[in-house]
Design a protein around this motif. Structure first.
Motif, short mmCIF file in Angstrom:
data_model
loop_
_atom_site.label_atom_id
_atom_site.label_comp_id
_atom_site.label_asym_id
_atom_site.label_seq_id
_atom_site.Cartn_x
_atom_site.Cartn_y
_atom_site.Cartn_z
N GLU A 53 -10.03 -43.85 35.57
CA GLU A 53 -9.15 -43.55 34.39
C GLU A 53 -7.46 -43.20 34.82
O GLU A 53 -6.61 -43.65 34.01
CB GLU A 53 -9.60 -42.16 33.73
CG GLU A 53 -9.04 -41.80 32.59
CD GLU A 53 -9.78 -40.38 31.92
OE1 GLU A 53 -9.24 -39.99 30.86
OE2 GLU A 53 -10.83 -40.03 32.42
N GLY A 54 -7.35 -42.56 35.77
CA GLY A 54 -5.97 -42.28 36.24
C GLY A 54 -5.27 -43.48 36.51
O GLY A 54 -3.92 -43.80 35.90
N PHE A 55 -5.69 -44.76 37.10
CA PHE A 55 -5.12 -45.85 36.98
C PHE A 55 -5.05 -46.56 35.78
O PHE A 55 -3.72 -47.44 35.41
CB PHE A 55 -6.15 -46.91 38.05
CG PHE A 55 -5.20 -48.24 38.49
CD1 PHE A 55 -4.56 -48.44 39.29
CD2 PHE A 55 -5.52 -49.47 37.65
CE1 PHE A 55 -3.79 -49.55 39.74
CE2 PHE A 55 -4.88 -50.57 37.78
CZ PHE A 55 -4.10 -50.49 39.02
N GLN A 56 -5.80 -46.47 34.82
CA GLN A 56 -5.69 -47.13 33.48
C GLN A 56 -4.57 -46.41 32.83
O GLN A 56 -4.02 -47.21 31.84
CB GLN A 56 -7.11 -46.88 32.71
CG GLN A 56 -8.19 -47.69 33.28
CD GLN A 56 -9.54 -47.24 32.37
OE1 GLN A 56 -9.44 -47.56 31.22
NE2 GLN A 56 -10.61 -47.02 33.08
N LYS A 57 -4.46 -45.29 32.84
CA LYS A 57 -3.38 -44.63 32.17
C LYS A 57 -1.99 -45.26 32.51
O LYS A 57 -0.95 -44.56 31.69
CB LYS A 57 -3.34 -43.08 32.34
CG LYS A 57 -4.39 -42.56 31.75
CD LYS A 57 -4.65 -40.98 31.75
CE LYS A 57 -5.84 -40.21 30.84
NZ LYS A 57 -5.87 -38.86 31.12
N ILE A 58 -1.86 -45.74 33.49
CA ILE A 58 -0.38 -46.54 33.96
C ILE A 58 0.15 -47.31 32.83
O ILE A 58 1.18 -47.44 32.37
CB ILE A 58 -0.57 -47.13 35.14
CG1 ILE A 58 -0.78 -46.42 36.29
CG2 ILE A 58 0.91 -47.89 35.47
CD1 ILE A 58 -1.18 -47.01 37.59
N SER A 59 -0.93 -47.83 32.18
CA SER A 59 -0.71 -48.86 31.15
C SER A 59 -1.01 -48.41 29.79
O SER A 59 -0.56 -48.93 28.70
CB SER A 59 -1.12 -50.24 31.31
OG SER A 59 -0.75 -51.14 30.48
N THR A 60 -1.90 -47.27 29.88
CA THR A 60 -2.52 -47.19 28.40
C THR A 60 -2.35 -45.58 28.15
O THR A 60 -2.58 -45.12 26.94
CB THR A 60 -3.92 -47.63 28.28
OG1 THR A 60 -4.68 -46.77 29.32
CG2 THR A 60 -4.08 -49.02 28.39
N GLY A 61 -1.68 -44.85 29.16
CA GLY A 61 -1.58 -43.61 28.81
C GLY A 61 -0.42 -42.92 28.01
O GLY A 61 0.64 -43.82 27.73
N TYR A 62 -0.41 -41.90 27.50
CA TYR A 62 0.89 -41.30 26.64
C TYR A 62 1.36 -39.91 27.40
O TYR A 62 0.41 -39.25 27.96
CB TYR A 62 0.46 -41.25 25.46
CG TYR A 62 0.05 -42.53 24.64
CD1 TYR A 62 1.21 -43.01 24.05
CD2 TYR A 62 -0.93 -43.07 24.61
CE1 TYR A 62 0.98 -44.50 23.25
CE2 TYR A 62 -1.32 -44.31 24.14
CZ TYR A 62 -0.36 -45.02 23.16
OH TYR A 62 -1.00 -46.20 22.88
#
Length: 411
Positions: free
Chosen positions: A175-184
């Motif tokens: 999840e932490g890696f995904q938030k690089i592009s999809t996190g706010y």
């Protein structure tokens, strides 16, 4: 005493130019010096207005503006690096394949070998730096043209991606890696129907813009350089602040600032400062403008060229990370045509085929022109075949405009 002879009469001093004439001349001169960048800003504004009307207001809805940033983030990262490469008088055809290879390497590390995502990201950026150094060595120190070296790199990295993944896709990612592009950015404070942290960042950005503009104006005055008249300067500030405020409130009314936008802002500020103020940035412009003269002036051309490609390799790796995080998988077909999008964004944003011309901010503008075109045409139902034709015509028009300006200046 007789009349003074006409041949010794002092001529009257010339009448001072009216302030409006001075203001107009300065405005025209400023527009002439920044024709490509101002032209693309105006074009971007017109394209936004066109599609805002054509889509019945859908284009500038907060969720669509946020999607525009997320969808084009990796192309904007590549465009920044490509702009610097083109300013130096080179080209890089390998960035799409290198981004795909890095995303595949991240997938293998995190999914198959359970490497922590932070460590995987650091290793991925190191892979990009090594790949850029490899290509930079052949270009700078061996003397092989960048077109040939990066064309070979495109084939090598695309093949390496196929070797790593074969025909499979690897995912999902932590999840932490995904938030690089999809996190706010996280929300905090009272419920105001706006993202409070985003509003605060917008206020800080407005303050920074004001300080920077006034400092630049004062520095120009200290060196007796011409500056814009007070009224035009204030108008420029009001327009900039209005644009920042509108963009900030649009993001704040949805989910706030995406994490990837902070990454882009850091690249824009950092690399923009390097290209404007640092010695190495001025050397890049010098090499692209006139390499023989730059070498005679003491510019270490080989080292500068080497560093330019190392930087491009790191940014290609970062684009691969952002793309993989958004897709939540490593795929063998990632990065296809990324290099063409980045090159197009650079030329649309003001780069010159002969090198030595362009800005990091211009790369962002060029990328946004392409992004708004893609998004707007998709919203109104224009097929991908026609989209390619339209984007090709826009690129041709941008480069043709550059050639026209050079011929006009030469004449």
């Amino acid at each position: 005493m007789g009349p003074v002879p006409t041949d010794v009469k002092k001529s009257a001093p010339p009448a001072p130019r009216p302030p409006s004439a001075t203001a107009g001349a300065l405005l025209l001169e400023s527009a002439r010096r920044n024709m490509r960048q101002y032209g693309m800003l105006i074009a971007l504004g017109l394209i936004v207005i066109l599609f805002e009307i054509w889509t019945d207001g859908v284009l500038l809805k907060p969720n669509n503006v946020t999607n525009l940033v997320l969808q084009n983030s990796y192309i904007l990262v590549l465009a920044i690096g490509m702009m610097i490469v083109i300013i130096a008088g080179h080209i890089d055809l390998s960035v799409g394949s290198l981004a795909a290879f890095v995303s595949a390497a991240c997938a293998v590390m995190m999914v198959e070998h359970k490497v922590p995502w932070v460590l995987a990201m650091v290793i991925a950026l190191a892979i990009g730096a090594v790949a850029g150094a490899w290509q930079g060595f052949w270009i700078a120190y061996v003397g092989i043209p960048s077109f040939i070296v990066t064309l070979a790199g495109m084939l090598i990295f695309r093949g390496a991606t196929q070797i790593l993944l074969g025909s499979r896709s690897l995912g999902p990612f932590p999840e932490g890696f995904q938030k690089i592009s999809t996190g706010y950015l996280p929300a905090f404070g009272p419920n105001t129907n706006y993202h409070n942290l985003t509003v605060l960042l917008g206020i800080v950005l407005v303050a920074v813009v004001l300080v920077q503009e006034f400092r630049s104006r004062r520095r120009q005055q200290q060196y007796d350089l011409e500056v814009l008249p007070q009224g035009i300067f204030i108008t420029k500030l009001v327009a900039m602040i209005a644009a920042v405020f509108a963009f900030t409130m649009t993001l704040a009314s949805y989910r706030g600032v995406p994490v990837v936008l902070l990454v882009l802002a850091a690249l824009l500020i950092g690399l923009g400062f390097v290209m404007r103020n640092a010695v190495v940035g001025r050397h890049v412009y010098a090499l692209g403008g006139n390499q023989p003269a730059a070498k005679l002036s003491g510019v270490k051309d080989k080292r500068v060229t080497f560093l330019v490609f190392v930087n491009m390799g790191v940014l290609a790796a970062l684009a691969g990370i952002v793309f993989a995080a958004r897709l939540n998988a490593g795929t063998p077909n990632a990065g296809v045509n990324f290099e063409l999008e980045a090159i197009a964004a650079s030329f649309i944003g003001g780069a010159s085929m002969s090198g030595g011309v362009g800005t990091v901010f211009g790369a962002i503008i060029g990328g946004l022109v392409l992004g708004v075109l893609n998004n707007g045409m998709s919203l109104v139902g224009i097929g991908t075949d026609y989209q390619q034709v339209i984007k090709g015509l826009v690129l041709l028009a941008a480069v043709g405009f550059d050639v026209y300006n050079k011929r006009k200046v030469g004449s």
